[in-house]
Design an enzyme around this catalytic site. Structure first.
Site, PDB file in Angstrom:
ATOM      1  N   CYS A  68       0.837  -1.206   0.000  1.00  0.00           N
ATOM      2  CA  CYS A  68       0.000   0.000   0.000  1.00  0.00           C
ATOM      3  C   CYS A  68       0.874   1.259   0.000  1.00  0.00           C
ATOM      4  O   CYS A  68       1.554   1.522  -0.979  1.00  0.00           O
ATOM      5  CB  CYS A  68      -0.975  -0.041   1.166  1.00  0.00           C
ATOM      6  N   HIS A  80      -3.812  -5.578   1.428  1.00  0.00           N
ATOM      7  CA  HIS A  80      -3.513  -5.882   2.831  1.00  0.00           C
ATOM      8  C   HIS A  80      -3.994  -7.292   3.167  1.00  0.00           C
ATOM      9  O   HIS A  80      -5.010  -7.746   2.630  1.00  0.00           O
ATOM     10  CB  HIS A  80      -4.218  -4.891   3.761  1.00  0.00           C
TER      11      HIS A  80
END
Length: 501
Positions: A343, A440
């Site tokens: 991310c 994630h």
């Protein structure tokens, strides 16, 4: 409602354990936290985001997480301000002072979410935030006594004996509460006890005598709880995180990796987000995860440097440079080491990051680390959702969630790391030693995790099934609370009886 004498006293895990225990007794249980402050967020199936702790509590209760379980979420972006999430959606960024003025307006939305949960549940277990002893924050409070009063809830106060001063913290909280608030507290729990609990009998009596509150139990510490997803970075307060599950849950296969563990270094960024991405790696007995604190170099003998998610990517990139970690990381790469960004960490690996709309602060463009030929633009719109797919190279299944502002483009994306829902995600450098993605939770997938560790020269534990282990820990934790807490008396506070196991 379970409130605490401070942050990180164990409220989240106590509630999670009780969610599992009461749901096993046949009750429809729902977790709730009116206001949370955490950069460790979870995506919900209904397209919003909530605190990770409430997602774990929902899992413990055997139900999908929903935005109603945590209607107000604050995600810190700086020392003075945070992004505000209401009903799972971003509404803007506020300074601490501005939010304090805005906070009373949110009580209606908080109470409405609670009422919706209550209509579908036999029992709602509510978690407070911080401590009601912070009486300087009482005006307009929606997180502790302000909400308990609005919803007319009985309160149990949790104190942490491991940090010391638990008698003073419980009795002191009683002393600073208003009389009506102290009367709303019906009892207390002493958490994280080590040793012979009978030696604290006089302490329990002293607290009860000075407060008039009932004792609901003394809970011995359980070390394996550190393997459950943590709520916020308070759990990362140690200088280094360097351990494996073997020390707390010895279930490793006989033929597991022996010798020196595979070292993964993670720079501790000020706004680290979704750091529970590391948990499955920590559960591997042949892996040592080192969370490197400010002021220390990234270790030269690491097999992998992992750049984690960040709530303020540009600010954390500047911090990384100020610590000299960029020099360490580039040297690591020149020596043949591998780098992974997740991310915000993925965005840092590119050539530039632009924030033209000032989503994270002042509008600006900064140079990235230059390890992937791509550019990222931070955008006001946030992508939030659960997803699954597979690794672009091996085909190993992955699953997880996305929570990010920003869009990355450039030649690097022609070599994706993952395929999610039929679309490419992330990038892998031509040399195969730098990679990143927006997903994630990817290391929770056992086959993917083992293949990834093998690429680093390590070996995953074939006996470790991460999601199953989380379920086992929740069951053992619920068993533990059944033994050490007065669950029937806790349920009676909510006006219900419960069948015994």
């Amino acid at each position: 409602m379970f409130q605490g004498t401070g942050s990180d006293v164990g409220k989240s895990l106590i509630v999670a354990g009780l969610c599992r225990a009461f749901s096993r007794r046949g009750l429809r249980v729902r977790p709730f936290k009116p206001q949370n402050m955490s950069n460790n967020a979870a995506a919900t199936p209904d397209g919003g985001e909530i605190g990770r702790a409430q997602a774990l509590q929902a899992r413990a209760a055997g139900v999908p997480p929903t935005v109603d379980m945590n209607p107000v979420l604050l995600k810190p972006q700086s020392e003075q301000g945070a992004q505000l999430i209401v009903g799972g959606q971003k509404v803007g960024s506020f300074s601490a002072r501005d939010y304090a003025r805005h906070k009373p307006d949110l009580l209606g939305a908080v109470c409405a979410a609670f009422e919706r949960l209550a209509r579908e549940a036999d029992l709602v277990l509510v978690e407070g935030a911080g401590s009601p002893a912070e009486i300087n924050l009482r005006a307009g409070d929606i997180a502790n006594m302000g909400f308990a009063e609005a919803a007319d809830l009985p309160v149990i106060l949790i104190g942490d004996i491991e940090r010391g001063g638990v008698i003073a913290s419980l009795v002191g909280t009683h002393a600073v509460l208003q009389a009506a608030e102290a009367a709303r507290v019906k009892g207390f729990i002493v958490n994280k006890f080590r040793g012979d609990a009978s030696l604290f009998d006089e302490g329990v009596q002293a607290i009860a005598e000075r407060t008039g509150w009932a004792a609901f139990g003394v809970v011995p510490a359980v070390d394996e709880l550190r393997l459950l997803p943590a709520e916020d970075s308070m759990s990362l307060s140690g200088a280094k995180l360097l351990h494996s599950v073997a020390s707390v849950a010895p279930t490793v296969a006989d033929d597991a990796t022996v010798g020196a563990p595979l070292k993964i270094a993670v720079p501790r960024l000020p706004r680290i987000a979704n750091f529970d991405d590391l948990d499955p790696l920590l559960a591997e007995p042949g892996v040592a995860v080192m969370l490197v604190p400010p002021g220390e170099p990234l270790p030269a003998d690491a097999a992998l440097i992992l750049l984690p998610g960040s709530k303020s990517t540009i600010a954390d990139l500047k911090f990384l440079r100020a610590q000299g970690w960029e020099i360490d990381l580039l040297a690591h790469h020149r020596r043949g080491g591998q780098v992974l960004g997740i991310c915000g960490g993925f965005q840092m690996l590119g050539e530039s990051i632009a924030d033209p709309d000032g989503v994270e602060g002042a509008p600006q463009t900064v140079a990235g680390l230059g390890l992937l030929p791509m550019q990222t633009i931070i955008t006001p719109n946030k992508l939030v959702g659960e997803t699954d797919g597979h690794a672009a190279g091996s085909g190993a299944a992955v699953r997880g969630y996305e929570i990010h502002c920003g869009r990355s483009t450039g030649p690097a994306l022609a070599r994706p790391m993952l395929t999610l829902g039929g679309r490419a995600d992330g990038a892998v450098a031509a040399d195969g030693r730098v990679m990143g993605c927006y997903l994630h939770g990817l290391f929770s997938a056992d086959d993917f995790r083992r293949e990834f560790l093998a690429q680093l020269g390590g070996r995953g534990d074939g006996a470790l099934h991460y999601d199953a282990r989380i379920e086992e820990i929740l069951d053992r934790w619920a068993d533990h609370l059944e033994r050490h807490l007065a669950l029937d008396a806790i349920a009676a506070l909510a006006g219900i009886g419960t069948p015994s196991l």
